[in-house]
Design an enzyme around this catalytic site. Structure first.
Site, PDB file in Angstrom:
ATOM      1  CB  CYS A  93      49.615  11.125  60.667  1.00 41.41           C
ATOM      2  SG  CYS A  93      51.290  10.664  60.243  1.00 41.41           S
ATOM      3  NE  ARG A 126      58.964  12.088  57.410  1.00 44.65           N
ATOM      4  CZ  ARG A 126      58.564  11.956  58.680  1.00 44.65           C
ATOM      5  NH1 ARG A 126      59.417  11.559  59.603  1.00 44.65           N
ATOM      6  NH2 ARG A 126      57.329  12.224  59.027  1.00 44.65           N
ATOM      7  CG  HIS A 189      48.587  14.217  56.665  1.00 45.05           C
ATOM      8  ND1 HIS A 189      48.417  14.755  57.913  1.00 45.05           N
ATOM      9  CD2 HIS A 189      49.643  13.360  56.773  1.00 45.05           C
ATOM     10  CE1 HIS A 189      49.332  14.253  58.738  1.00 45.05           C
ATOM     11  NE2 HIS A 189      50.085  13.400  58.077  1.00 45.05           N
TER      12      HIS A 189
HETATM   13  N1  GLN Z   1      55.837  12.248  63.732  1.00 49.04           N
HETATM   14  C1  GLN Z   1      55.183  11.094  63.177  1.00 49.04           C
HETATM   15  C2  GLN Z   1      56.017  10.331  62.171  1.00 49.04           C
HETATM   16  O1  GLN Z   1      56.871  10.881  61.530  1.00 49.04           O
HETATM   17  C3  GLN Z   1      53.854  11.522  62.576  1.00 49.04           C
HETATM   18  C4  GLN Z   1      53.997  12.416  61.387  1.00 49.04           C
HETATM   19  C5  GLN Z   1      52.697  12.947  60.863  1.00 49.04           C
HETATM   20  O2  GLN Z   1      51.763  13.220  61.617  1.00 49.04           O
HETATM   21  N2  GLN Z   1      52.646  13.168  59.559  1.00 49.04           N
HETATM   22  O3  GLN Z   1      55.823   9.153  62.004  1.00 49.04           O
END
Ligand code: GLN
Length: 245
Positions: A93, A126, A189
């Protein structure tokens, strides 16, 4: 035999238990009687890439990514050489995003390492939830959990897998992650490796091959709870007709 597993900036990049990937690599070596050590690499420290066989780098917040950007400049050259010399990397990520040219958030542009020719753009909404992929590299589907605001365009790179369920790199490309030499980058993840033992062993085999110059077949482990966890996600989110593996 002994492998050294580096854990990059653990204090800044450990979202959703990504540290579990490091534990998983270590345990699966130890269960087979192969010696291993974990080397935590704190931000600002000099990183000796020559002493590493696997590098794990996890997810993090936009803020953490911004804080890391300055430190990353210091290790960029050696990191790139490690990747080009077939060093094994698992990047999840935020780490995936920072391996690219830039991550443009709502407010600013965070410069990446430019090791991969990819770009990430933040967009509202998101991309969150469980994900299931099919990958030509593995016989079992790869499962994980994604939560990112950034969308990553991977250009000509080879994706890690095709999305059977979930969002993946951009939410609509149909693909997730990428593989470049011995570097696996993914939005997943979970942590990723405990639920995907084949991915974990794939990384270990690549690291052993690079270090000892020959194919080293890992002793099989029973993996009953691991595959039960994997199967549970696959069956919950993908109808049988959508799976080719
Ligand atoms: N900050 C990054 C995003 O929101 C990565 C997030 C994460 O590692 N889950 O895209």
């Amino acid at each position: 035999m002994k492998l050294s597993i580096g854990h990059l900036y653990p204090e800044l990049f450990n979202l959703y238990g990504d540290r579990g990937n490091v534990r998983c690599l270590l345990k699966r070596l130890q269960w087979r009687g192969i010696e291993a050590e974990v080397i935590p690499l704190a931000a600002g420290e000099k990183v000796d890439f020559n002493g590493l066989d696997i590098l794990c780098w996890g997810g993090g917040s936009d803020r953490g990514q911004e804080m890391a950007a300055g430190y990353l400049k210091e290790i960029r050259k050696d990191f790139k050489a490690y990747v080009e010399e077939d060093g094994v990397v698992l990047a999840v990520c935020a780490a995936y995003q920072l391996l690219g040219n830039y991550y443009r958030t709502e407010k600013k542009t965070i410069e990446g390492l430019g090791i991969l020719d990819i770009c990430t753009q933040w967009k509202p909404g998101r991309l969150v939830g469980n994900a299931v992929l099919e990958s030509p590299l593995f016989s079992t589907p790869v499962v994980g959990f994604e939560n990112h605001g950034g969308r990553t365009e991977i250009g000509d790179h080879t994706p890690l897998g095709r999305v059977l369920f979930g969002h993946g790199n951009t939410g609509n490309s149909g693909y997730e992650g990428l593989v470049y030499k011995n570097l696996f980058a993914t939005y997943l993840h979970g942590p990723l490796l405990p639920k995907n033992p084949e991915v974990c062993d794939g990384l270990l085999e690549r690291a052993l091959k690079r270090k000892y110059g020959k194919e080293i077949e890992l002793e099989p482990l029973s993996d009953i709870p691991e595959y039960r966890a994997n199967r549970n996600i696959v069956e919950r989110y993908t109808p049988p007709g959508s799976r080719h593996i």
